[in-house]
Design a protein around this motif. Structure first.
Motif, PDB file in Angstrom:
ATOM      1  N   GLU A  49       0.836  -1.203   0.000  1.00 45.42           N
ATOM      2  CA  GLU A  49       0.000   0.000   0.000  1.00 45.42           C
ATOM      3  C   GLU A  49       0.870   1.252   0.000  1.00 45.42           C
ATOM      4  O   GLU A  49       0.570   2.232  -0.694  1.00 45.42           O
ATOM      5  CB  GLU A  49      -0.922   0.011   1.225  1.00 45.42           C
ATOM      6  CG  GLU A  49      -2.057  -0.990   1.176  1.00 45.42           C
ATOM      7  CD  GLU A  49      -3.238  -0.511   0.341  1.00 45.42           C
ATOM      8  OE1 GLU A  49      -3.188   0.632  -0.165  1.00 45.42           O
ATOM      9  OE2 GLU A  49      -4.202  -1.284   0.201  1.00 45.42           O
ATOM     10  N   ASP A  53       0.917   4.249  -2.812  1.00 39.97           N
ATOM     11  CA  ASP A  53       0.737   5.658  -2.467  1.00 39.97           C
ATOM     12  C   ASP A  53       1.898   6.493  -3.012  1.00 39.97           C
ATOM     13  O   ASP A  53       1.691   7.574  -3.584  1.00 39.97           O
ATOM     14  CB  ASP A  53       0.651   5.827  -0.946  1.00 39.97           C
ATOM     15  CG  ASP A  53      -0.673   5.329  -0.376  1.00 39.97           C
ATOM     16  OD1 ASP A  53      -1.638   5.184  -1.160  1.00 39.97           O
ATOM     17  OD2 ASP A  53      -0.741   5.073   0.840  1.00 39.97           O
ATOM     18  N   GLN A  98      -1.293  -7.669  -5.536  1.00 41.28           N
ATOM     19  CA  GLN A  98      -2.174  -8.157  -4.465  1.00 41.28           C
ATOM     20  C   GLN A  98      -2.564  -9.616  -4.702  1.00 41.28           C
ATOM     21  O   GLN A  98      -2.736 -10.383  -3.743  1.00 41.28           O
ATOM     22  CB  GLN A  98      -3.423  -7.290  -4.369  1.00 41.28           C
ATOM     23  CG  GLN A  98      -3.207  -5.938  -3.720  1.00 41.28           C
ATOM     24  CD  GLN A  98      -4.487  -5.165  -3.550  1.00 41.28           C
ATOM     25  OE1 GLN A  98      -5.382  -5.209  -4.401  1.00 41.28           O
ATOM     26  NE2 GLN A  98      -4.615  -4.448  -2.452  1.00 41.28           N
TER      27      GLN A  98
END
Length: 282
Positions: A49, A53, A98
């Motif tokens: 994550e 970002d 993912q």
């Protein structure tokens, strides 16, 4: 990072002009960062994550701080300021990474060929969406579809090359439906058994990868400038991995299929001729 982690991709990238080459390397390095998070110790969902970002910030420039950014982030910000690199493609890559983490959590392989195709799209096919704007292209969405197929072919090639290495991480990308169809079990894979059924499965997937290469190559005439030679050279080198796998009787447990540096150089005249004989569509 590009030269160290992907000699084949790096080989093709050398044929881009300097500015495009640097942008391509920045894109590859950013993708590699994400890949390392799911492949190496110390990664995981939270770290992935953070990567997304930071990547999204570098692409948009909103809130980007060169003072605090990683060198790869700085390079990607520069590349995004020079070329229209789609953030949506990086988001698809994020979703593909993912999928790796979910595979680790479940211990299950891809359920079926549709899962494998989606995975190949997300972790490699979309890189064609990132590279095409750097290269320059005509033909709109149709050219991007070709680029997607070429990227998928390269990823399927990587999967076939790395069956043994992926097993060491507990991952099996070969679809469960195909394993069942060909009578190949997880235990046989873990034992490194190159049986006739396993060879038949490898032969089928190799043919699938070659079909994707054929589809993807139809988009090469739409690429601009020397990028056409760069992508053609990379595609030929990647496809050469399949030939080496075949020559080793599909044993991807004890030996990693590859294309040597001298052999890549020997492929250049054919790549150059392929480019020269293409219709001028760009």
């Amino acid at each position: 990072m590009t030269r160290h982690h992907s000699k084949t991709f790096y080989f093709g990238s050398r044929f881009f002009p300097l500015s495009q080459r640097q942008a391509v390397w920045a894109v590859y390095a950013a993708c590699r960062q994400g890949d390392d998070i799911v492949d190496e110790p110390g990664g995981g969902p939270a770290v992935l994550e953070e990567w997304w970002d930071a990547t999204r910030t570098a692409l948009s420039g909103s809130g980007f701080s060169a003072q605090h950014a990683h060198p790869v982030g700085k390079a990607l910000r520069w590349a995004a300021s020079q070329y229209t690199i789609p953030a949506e493609a990086f988001y698809e890559l994020f979703l593909g990474l993912q999928m790796d983490l979910k595979m680790d959590a479940s211990g299950q392989p891809c359920a079926d060929f549709a899962d494998l195709e989606l995975y190949c799209r997300r972790v490699a096919g979309v890189i064609g969406f990132m590279i095409a704007p750097i290269c320059g292209y005509s033909g709109g969405e149709r050219t991007l579809d070709y680029a997607l197929r070429l990227g998928q072919a390269m990823q399927l090639t990587n999967i076939l090359r790395d069956v043994g290495e992926d097993l060491e991480r507990g991952r099996v990308y070969l679809p469960q439906t195909l394993l069942d169809e060909y009578g190949v079990t997880r235990a046989m894979l873990e034992a490194g058994q190159v049986t006739p059924p396993y060879r038949a499965l490898m032969r089928f997937l190799t043919q699938q990868a070659r079909a994707w290469y054929t589809e993807g190559r139809a988009g090469l005439p739409y690429l601009h400038g020397s990028g056409r030679l760069a992508v053609t050279a990379a595609a030929r080198a990647y496809e050469g991995i399949l030939a080496d796998l075949e020559a080793n009787d599909y044993d991807n447990f004890s030996r990693r299929a590859h294309v040597s540096g001298p052999r890549k150089l020997l492929m250049l005249p054919g790549a150059w001729w392929e480019v020269k004989s293409q219709p001028k569509l760009a």
